[in-house]
Design a protein around this motif. Structure first.
Motif, PDB file in Angstrom:
ATOM      1  N   ASP A  31       0.824  -1.210   0.000  1.00 20.93           N
ATOM      2  CA  ASP A  31       0.000   0.000   0.000  1.00 20.93           C
ATOM      3  C   ASP A  31       0.859   1.261   0.000  1.00 20.93           C
ATOM      4  OD1 ASP A  31       1.033  -0.226   2.497  1.00 20.93           O
ATOM      5  OD2 ASP A  31      -0.875  -0.354   3.545  1.00 20.93           O
ATOM      6  N   ILE A 330      -6.752  -7.098  12.431  1.00 19.37           N
ATOM      7  CA  ILE A 330      -6.865  -7.434  11.000  1.00 19.37           C
ATOM      8  C   ILE A 330      -8.332  -7.437  10.557  1.00 19.37           C
ATOM      9  CG2 ILE A 330      -6.456  -9.248   9.291  1.00 19.37           C
ATOM     10  CD1 ILE A 330      -3.769  -9.765  10.649  1.00 19.37           C
ATOM     11  N   PRO A 331      -9.262  -8.076  11.300  1.00 20.75           N
ATOM     12  CA  PRO A 331     -10.660  -7.941  10.894  1.00 20.75           C
ATOM     13  C   PRO A 331     -11.154  -6.503  10.988  1.00 20.75           C
ATOM     14  CG  PRO A 331     -10.416  -9.735  12.456  1.00 20.75           C
ATOM     15  CD  PRO A 331      -9.116  -9.009  12.432  1.00 20.75           C
ATOM     16  N   CYS A 332     -10.729  -5.772  12.024  1.00 20.52           N
ATOM     17  CA  CYS A 332     -11.205  -4.386  12.170  1.00 20.52           C
ATOM     18  C   CYS A 332     -10.845  -3.555  10.948  1.00 20.52           C
ATOM     19  CB  CYS A 332     -10.573  -3.734  13.400  1.00 20.52           C
ATOM     20  SG  CYS A 332     -11.414  -4.126  14.906  1.00 20.52           S
ATOM     21  N   ARG A 333      -9.623  -3.712  10.472  1.00 22.10           N
ATOM     22  CA  ARG A 333      -9.226  -2.852   9.361  1.00 22.10           C
ATOM     23  C   ARG A 333      -9.949  -3.218   8.079  1.00 22.10           C
ATOM     24  NH1 ARG A 333      -4.941  -4.814   6.119  1.00 22.10           N
ATOM     25  NH2 ARG A 333      -3.776  -2.915   5.721  1.00 22.10           N
ATOM     26  N   GLU A 334     -10.527  -4.438   8.018  1.00 20.86           N
ATOM     27  CA  GLU A 334     -11.376  -4.770   6.880  1.00 20.86           C
ATOM     28  C   GLU A 334     -12.782  -4.201   7.076  1.00 20.86           C
ATOM     29  OE1 GLU A 334     -10.288  -6.272   4.193  1.00 20.86           O
ATOM     30  OE2 GLU A 334      -8.290  -6.666   5.049  1.00 20.86           O
ATOM     31  N   LEU A 335     -13.254  -4.197   8.327  1.00 18.50           N
ATOM     32  CA  LEU A 335     -14.653  -3.866   8.576  1.00 18.50           C
ATOM     33  C   LEU A 335     -14.901  -2.364   8.671  1.00 18.50           C
ATOM     34  CD1 LEU A 335     -15.415  -6.684  11.152  1.00 18.50           C
ATOM     35  CD2 LEU A 335     -16.405  -6.469   8.880  1.00 18.50           C
ATOM     36  N   LYS A 340      -7.534   1.211   6.992  1.00 12.14           N
ATOM     37  CA  LYS A 340      -6.268   0.801   6.384  1.00 12.14           C
ATOM     38  C   LYS A 340      -5.303   1.969   6.202  1.00 12.14           C
ATOM     39  CE  LYS A 340      -7.937  -3.291   4.114  1.00 12.14           C
ATOM     40  NZ  LYS A 340      -8.567  -3.852   2.929  1.00 12.14           N
ATOM     41  N   SER A 419       1.258 -10.420   4.118  1.00 18.01           N
ATOM     42  CA  SER A 419      -0.110 -10.738   3.727  1.00 18.01           C
ATOM     43  C   SER A 419      -0.993 -10.807   4.978  1.00 18.01           C
ATOM     44  CB  SER A 419      -0.120 -12.084   3.001  1.00 18.01           C
ATOM     45  OG  SER A 419      -1.350 -12.725   3.219  1.00 18.01           O
ATOM     46  N   PRO A 420      -1.992  -9.928   5.086  1.00 20.03           N
ATOM     47  CA  PRO A 420      -2.850  -9.937   6.280  1.00 20.03           C
ATOM     48  C   PRO A 420      -3.497 -11.300   6.510  1.00 20.03           C
ATOM     49  CG  PRO A 420      -3.245  -7.971   4.992  1.00 20.03           C
ATOM     50  CD  PRO A 420      -2.322  -8.825   4.182  1.00 20.03           C
ATOM     51  N   LEU A 421      -3.869 -11.974   5.437  1.00 21.15           N
ATOM     52  CA  LEU A 421      -4.532 -13.269   5.613  1.00 21.15           C
ATOM     53  C   LEU A 421      -3.586 -14.273   6.273  1.00 21.15           C
ATOM     54  CD1 LEU A 421      -7.055 -14.982   5.077  1.00 21.15           C
ATOM     55  CD2 LEU A 421      -5.982 -15.702   2.940  1.00 21.15           C
TER      56      LEU A 421
END
Lengths: 525, 435
Positions: A31, A330-335, A340, A419-421
């Motif tokens: 990014d 990691i979930p928070c930054r997706e939700l 990000k 990789s976040p995943l």
């Protein structure tokens, strides 16, 4: 300037005071933060956010209605928390016989879970205190959430001593309080030191968290107050009770922000207090889990008595704590929208590196224990370790080794630690592995002690299991509430590491401008 | 050497540095010493070091009063002290690269210099090991002279504690450390010569696996060279304890070098009070870390009270050794803690020199505490020499340490005092602590 390395031009563009068009970052930098050239500092906040934007985005997380995911998830976690609480109630009413403890294994999941949760808390203090002393600017994006997590983990941990005394109404005997029978706790017992260590840790962490929050709470107060004055109407609590939510906010945040007025004198005091709390919390990061380790290491039980326990437990705690921070962030930054921009890939990579380092530290400790068990030439010590690896609990031992030592090794590969995943999956493994580590230490050492006639396996009961699952419910429920009411990022600190905050900014060393050389942007890692 | 000499004379390496154009402090005469500076001191120290070392090892040959074991033990204390300085410095070099540290660039060259002398420590330790192998039971490691079946514990441990494997391990440690220290220096000099970011990136790449190899070798070297002197004793913490002392003494050594360089009029505006402040913090931190490790190692053994382990400490709590134990508690932790916690001390290079001397002395005492009581362990009281053996202890320790510092001065003079082209130099030169 055309001779710049592509990484460097990306960094300059992203961190520059001027506002070039928002485009995609240079290839190979993720990014735009995964710049690896020595001397180039990657930007800590992306997309050229202004201070105003930062405030709006972060306050928006608490002021705007949450995403559709929030209520179902909250419903689920609070249900789990409720089940756990009911099981605790059942336990208190019925007695610790509802656990699977036996004469031989008389300490199992209760202490395992206690150590597990206390360990989780360590990442918060490490980020807020030690990384602060090390001037690691990237910590500003994760410290608030990590500190909140610390508090909640300590709450989960503190449940266990209270209930595992068996008679919860006698739990106050843990404290050295004067009483009519002149019964005092045993001051020579590490369990009592534990009480002092954990309560000190909980108190200081709470203070640190709260004090760091005061300027941000004042921001929320002022924003609510502004809306009250500016608009005649707004969302109300309920049609029957027409109190505007902003009024509640203004009072609640106003009360909690302790009259903060953003004056320079306030900031001056704040900075001094922050540094002092960081200095005081730093030994706490080491002391708490060291003391927890003495619960075992002072004993003469083979497998428990080993001198490396204190630093090994601390490394393991930081390891498990960072895994939990990543599991939450990691979930928070997706939700959450725009998150990000604050929690960048570089933040995740840094934490993945910490996982790799601390994972190898615990691996080092595992191998030292094994080696010295052999070298010490004590038959009982040797057998405990052989049984750990090959006995009836071999699966727990190898689960621990593969989750804690082997799984973080993927982070040697750059693409995987970025990789976040992958980081998320490894963090799940580490959380499992760190629970098993405590289980292995505690149960596998106890289940086969001195006399073979006393060898027994430990089988958890439903109460054991549901109380443990319940603490996850309590933990996540508290975290979800935290996301709703408190700024997830330390806004004031975050702004301080943005390029705009640098009074010299791009004017420092004026005399060397135009020499055509690299001018690394300011920033953290 | 010729390249270095021309650099030191203000040659092309300086002129090419982009930092020289931007920061007047980076002028050649400020960041280098003239060739041959400190030559007299260096030569004197090397002579004293060699003389004292030889004298120590000759004394047992001439006088019955001086035991081989005692002579080797004293020499070993000095040798290990020199080695730990280099090992700690090597650790810091790698950490600075791994965390991409900016502030430390101007002090890193001195860490590299100290680390590059790891060969000195290794050579000195090899001397004490070889003498012990030669002398067998009279040497420092009593197990080297013991037969199978003589001691139950030793038989159990003989797969690890046997002379061929012991020497093989020494060779492995030597290869790993020489390689790592060599690479750290190689990349740093490469950066001086070529500029750019390539060398720094390479150094970081090497440091990651290097740290892993370092951790394992240091732990086992600590087991071999200090713990196994008393082969009955064991502690999982020992490797960390050895490391803690190494990191601690290396910061003190580097701080001392830099403070003396500042006194000689060099590094003005390059290594500032801000850098001393940070080095002081590191000294303080590792002082506390050492105490933490040392305390818990003692405490857990004391609390569990298992005879195999407590024997080691009991021996150091009687027969006069209790005074040394107390000195370590106070001198290695309490006093430096109370002094170094003060901000003003950390920002005062003169006081830091005094502290550095004291802390190096404390490291010597710590190693002495580990090694020396083993010499007459189990011997009848009248066999323990009093003050007559004092020269042996003083010369034995002085020799290797003086030799190390003599060679260190030559090393410091031989190259520019900072990495000339490091890409993070700007950050280091403008470094501020603010609080």
């Amino acid at each position: 300037m055309s001779a710049l390395h592509p990484d460097e031009s990306t960094a300059q563009r992203l961190a520059a005071g001027a506002l070039p068009p928002r485009g995609s970052p240079a290839p190979g930098t993720g990014d735009g933060t995964l710049i690896d050239t020595p001397g180039v500092r990657s930007p800590l906040v992306l997309n050229n956010r202004s201070f105003g934007e930062v405030t709006n985005i972060i306050c928006g997380y608490t002021e705007n209605p949450p995403g559709r995911w929030w209520l179902p998830v909250f419903g689920l976690t609070s249900t789990i928390a409720g089940i756990g609480t009911l099981m605790i109630l059942y336990l208190i009413i019925t007695g610790v016989g509802t656990w699977g403890l036996t004469n031989q294994v008389d300490w199992a999941w209760d202490i395992t879970n206690f150590v597990f949760w206390i360990g989780i808390g360590h990442a918060g203090t490490l980020i807020s205190a030690i990384l602060c002393l090390f001037k690691q600017k990237w910590r500003t994006a994760v410290n608030r959430a990590a500190e909140a997590m610390t508090i909640f983990a300590v709450i989960c941990a503190a449940t266990y001593p209270g209930i595992h005394v068996g008679r919860a109404w006698m739990a106050w005997f843990m404290f050295p309080l004067p009483n009519a029978n002149a019964i005092w706790p045993n001051f020579k017992s590490p369990l009592l030191w534990d009480l002092f260590a954990v309560s000190t840790y909980g108190t200081v962490s709470l203070l640190f968290w709260y004090m760091g929050m005061i300027p941000d709470l004042a921001t929320l107060r002022d924003r609510a107050d502004l809306r009250l004055r500016k608009f005649a109407s707004g969302p109300v609590l309920s049609p029957l009770l027409p109190i505007r939510i902003d009024r509640i906010r203004a009072y609640a945040y106003g009360f909690l922000s302790l009259g903060w007025r953003f004056s320079s004198r306030h900031w001056h005091r704040y900075e001094a207090a922050y540094l002092m709390l960081a200095g005081m919390s730093t030994p706490l990061v080491l002391s708490v889990h060291s003391i927890v380790s003495t619960d075992f290491a002072t004993a003469q039980l083979p497998g428990w008595h080993t001198t490396i326990f204190p630093p090994y437990f601390v490394a393991g705690a930081i390891f498990g704590g960072f895994a939990m921070v990543l599991l939450l962030l990691i979930p928070c930054r997706e939700l959450y929208p725009n998150m990000k921009d604050f929690v960048t890939l570089r933040h995740l990579e840094n934490m993945a590196k910490i996982l790799l380092v601390t994972g190898m530290m615990v691996g080092f400790a595992y191998s030292m224990e094994f080696f010295i068990a052999w070298y010490g030439a004590n038959k009982f010590e040797q057998d405990v370790f052989v049984y750990r690896a090959t006995g009836p609990y071999w699966w727990a031992y190898w689960a621990m080794i593969s989750c804690n030592v082997l799984s973080p090794q993927v982070f040697w590969i750059k693409a995987l630690r970025q990789s976040p995943l992958v980081i998320f999956i490894v963090s799940v493994f580490i959380t499992i592995g760190m629970w098993f580590e405590r289980f292995v230490i505690i149960v596998s050492s106890l289940h086969r002690a001195w006399l073979p006639g006393e060898w027994h396996m430990f089988y958890p009961t439903l109460v054991d299991i549901l109380i443990f699952v319940g603490t996850f419910g309590i933990f996540t429920t508290l975290f979800l509430l935290f996301l709703r009411v408190i700024p997830v990022f330390a806004m004031a600190e975050l702004k301080a590491v943005m390029p705009q905050a640098d009074p010299h900014g791009h004017h420092d060393d004026d005399h060397h401008h135009g020499h055509g050389e690299v001018h690394a942007p300011k920033g953290g890692h | 050497m010729t390249q270095v000499a021309s650099d030191a004379a203000g040659g092309p390496g300086f002129a090419r540095s982009p930092w020289a154009a931007r920061f007047p402090a980076m002028r050649a005469e400020n960041i280098s010493l003239p060739a041959g500076a400190g030559g007299a001191l260096s030569g004197g120290l090397v002579l004293v070091g060699l003389g004292a070392s030889v004298a120590t090892l000759v004394m047992p040959m001439i006088g019955e009063a001086f035991k081989w074991k005692h002579a080797i033990a004293s020499f070993h204390v000095g040798a290990i002290t020199a080695l730990t300085m280099s090992l700690g410095a090597l650790f810091f070099c790698m950490v600075f690269h791994l965390v991409n540290a900016g502030w430390s660039v101007t002090v890193r060259r001195q860490f590299e210099n100290v680390a590059s002398l790891v060969w000195v420590g290794l050579a000195l330790v090899t001397v004490s090991v070889m003498l012990s192998v030669w002398k067998g039971g009279e040497g420092l490691w009593s197990w080297m002279g013991m037969e199978r079946g003589e001691n139950y514990l030793l038989d159990k441990k003989s797969a690890y504690l046997n002379t061929p494997f012991f020497l093989l391990r020494l060779a492995i440690y030597a290869v790993v450390w020489l390689m790592l220290a060599g690479l750290m220096n190689f990349f740093s000099r490469k950066g001086d010569a070529e500029g750019g970011t390539e060398a720094a990136a390479r150094a970081r790449l090497v440091s990651a696996p290097g740290m892993l190899a370092f951790a394992l070798t240091v732990a086992f070297a600590g087991f071999d060279w200090l713990k196994s002197i008393d082969f009955g004793f064991f502690s999982t913490m020992w490797g960390v304890y050895f490391f803690a002392g190494s990191a601690f003494v290396s910061v003190a050594t580097v701080t001392m070098i830099l403070a003396f360089l500042r006194r000689s009029g060099r590094l003005e505006g390059v290594v500032t009070v801000e850098h001393f402040h940070d080095l002081g913090k590191l000294m303080f931190a590792f002082c506390v870390f050492w105490a933490y490790i040392a305390f818990f190692q003692y405490f857990l053994i004391w609390y569990a009270n298992i005879p195999e382990e407590t024997a080691y400490y009991i021996h150091r709590k009687q027969g006069g050794w209790e005074n040394l134990t107390t000195l370590l508690m106070i001198g290695h932790f309490v006093v430096p803690f109370l002094i170094l916690i003060q901000r003003g001390v950390k920002r005062n290079p003169t006081l830091l020199i005094a502290m550095a001397f004291w802390l190096i002395f404390m490291q010597v005492m710590d190693i002495f505490w580990m090694v020396r009581p083993a010499v007459y362990a189990g011997a009848p009281a009248d066999a323990v020499p009093g003050a007559t053996a004092l020269p042996l202890d003083v010369l034995g320790i002085l020799g290797p340490v003086a030799l190390f510092f003599g060679l260190l001065i030559r090393k410091v003079v031989s190259s520019p005092l900072v990495p000339l082209h490091d890409p993070r130099m700007g950050e280091a030169l403008t470094h501020k602590n603010y609080v």
